[in-house]
Design a protein around this motif. Sequence first.
Motif, short mmCIF file in Angstrom:
data_model
loop_
_atom_site.label_atom_id
_atom_site.label_comp_id
_atom_site.label_asym_id
_atom_site.label_seq_id
_atom_site.Cartn_x
_atom_site.Cartn_y
_atom_site.Cartn_z
N GLY A 100 0.79 -1.23 0.00
CA GLY A 100 0.00 0.00 0.00
C GLY A 100 0.82 1.27 0.00
N ALA A 101 2.14 1.17 0.19
CA ALA A 101 3.01 2.34 0.15
C ALA A 101 3.72 2.37 -1.19
N LEU A 102 3.99 3.57 -1.69
CA LEU A 102 4.70 3.73 -2.96
C LEU A 102 6.16 4.10 -2.74
N ASP A 103 6.55 4.37 -1.49
CA ASP A 103 7.94 4.69 -1.19
C ASP A 103 8.18 4.45 0.29
N LEU A 104 9.37 3.97 0.63
CA LEU A 104 9.78 3.80 2.01
C LEU A 104 11.02 4.66 2.23
N GLU A 105 10.86 5.72 2.99
CA GLU A 105 11.96 6.65 3.23
C GLU A 105 12.75 6.25 4.46
N PRO A 106 14.06 6.01 4.34
CA PRO A 106 14.86 5.72 5.54
C PRO A 106 14.89 6.94 6.46
N THR A 107 14.74 6.68 7.77
CA THR A 107 14.79 7.73 8.77
C THR A 107 15.80 7.35 9.85
N ALA A 108 16.04 8.24 10.79
CA ALA A 108 16.96 7.94 11.88
C ALA A 108 16.45 6.78 12.72
N GLN A 109 15.12 6.60 12.76
CA GLN A 109 14.54 5.54 13.58
C GLN A 109 14.30 4.25 12.81
N GLY A 110 13.92 4.37 11.53
CA GLY A 110 13.57 3.18 10.76
C GLY A 110 13.19 3.56 9.34
N ILE A 111 11.92 3.35 8.99
CA ILE A 111 11.44 3.73 7.66
C ILE A 111 10.10 4.43 7.80
N LEU A 112 9.87 5.37 6.90
CA LEU A 112 8.62 6.12 6.87
C LEU A 112 7.88 5.80 5.57
N PRO A 113 6.73 5.12 5.64
CA PRO A 113 5.97 4.84 4.43
C PRO A 113 5.36 6.13 3.86
N HIS A 114 5.46 6.26 2.54
CA HIS A 114 4.83 7.37 1.83
C HIS A 114 3.85 6.80 0.80
N ARG A 115 2.81 7.57 0.52
CA ARG A 115 1.85 7.16 -0.50
C ARG A 115 2.04 7.92 -1.81
N LEU A 116 3.04 8.77 -1.87
CA LEU A 116 3.49 9.35 -3.13
C LEU A 116 4.99 9.11 -3.24
N PRO A 117 5.51 8.86 -4.44
CA PRO A 117 6.94 8.64 -4.59
C PRO A 117 7.72 9.93 -4.36
N ALA A 118 9.03 9.80 -4.17
CA ALA A 118 9.87 10.95 -3.84
C ALA A 118 9.81 12.02 -4.91
N TRP A 119 9.82 11.64 -6.18
CA TRP A 119 9.82 12.64 -7.25
C TRP A 119 8.53 13.46 -7.22
#
Length: 396
Positions: free
Chosen positions: A20-39
């Motif tokens: 259901g996520a289109l991008d997983l952004e690495p963070t200091a704690q873990g990963i942050l799911p996003h529903r729009l891609p980085a671009w």
Amino acid sequence: MPSTPHRWITTPLTAGLVRGALDLEPTAQGILPHRLPAWARDQNTDGQLAMAESQPSGVRLVFRTRATAVELDTLPTKRIYVGAPPRPQGHYDLIVDGRPAGRAIATGGNTVTIDLGTGALEHGTGPVATLRFAGLSDEDKTVEIWLPHNETTELVALRTDAPVRPADASGRRTWLHHGSSISHGSDAASPTTTWPALAAARGGVELVNLGLAGSALLDPFVARTIRDTPADLISVKIGINLVNADLMRLRAFAPAVHGFLDTIREGHPTAPLLVVSPILCPIHEDTPGPTAFDFSRLGDGRLLFTAAGDPADGAEGRLTLNVIRDELERVVARRAANDPNLHHLDGRDLYGEADHRELPLPDRLHPDAATHRRMGERFAAHAFASEGGPFAEAEG
């Protein structure tokens, strides 16, 4: 922290476990799911959309395991609105082999305090929360943990007392839906009871929910996101946010819809594509936006919405819901002559006059939990109907 660390197996949180996520952004704690891609996020300039797409509506962890206990560490971001009633806590829904098996709330986490009068934001930090689901059977099973639809949620760690492996999703069609806060799940009881999640469960499909609160505004980067995302079935619910924001006039609306659909068709030329017009919203049926806060009932713990436009301005091309419905019906009818897989649904078939008399919109804009259930059931009955439904599975 886990009570018996020696028993636990920590499994890396990777894309193979997240749906259901289109991008997983690495963070200091873990990963942050996003529903729009980085671009696409890079092309956005709106804070409301940035907040909405980071809230993981429809995003869930899915895996196979014999584990009898599961722990998930998360770092939620909770919203606090100054002068408004407290926001409901975000829920995590546990589903085992397709059946509800538990629900939890993450305490702690970060905060963002929003002043509705000035728009000022203040960020606060808090601790990671640990959710624990125990007492599961030791049989091999599919476990899903649906993340809160209304809280930005970083995933920090996943622990189980038996090994975990990705679950196979082959054989199930993917339905991608785009819409407003109603599709996002505003005022639903939990992430699995938003109307798109309920409809997806009834239809037996994998959901990608691009319901973006306050942000279904025909943005080209959203159309390109839909174009580029693998999907078998697509629906777009268009209208209410354009009125809320008073974003465009009638002259721009139909061409913008055509452009949005053209872009989707570049990547999905023959996929069933359902265009859904707004559900009933009496304050905006014949009154343009913008939508404004009505603070008159704050003493009763209620924040309401009101239409700040003038009905007479419709003659100047300002959009109302009735105008939008008429235009969407015309656009779809015109295109469907050359696109047999394009379909239209009047949103009032999901929630109309009779429904409003029985289940009025509590804040005049968003449906309550019971209405989400009704809308999900009606959408599924219409879209996934075995005979004539736009999302019916082809025979053979």
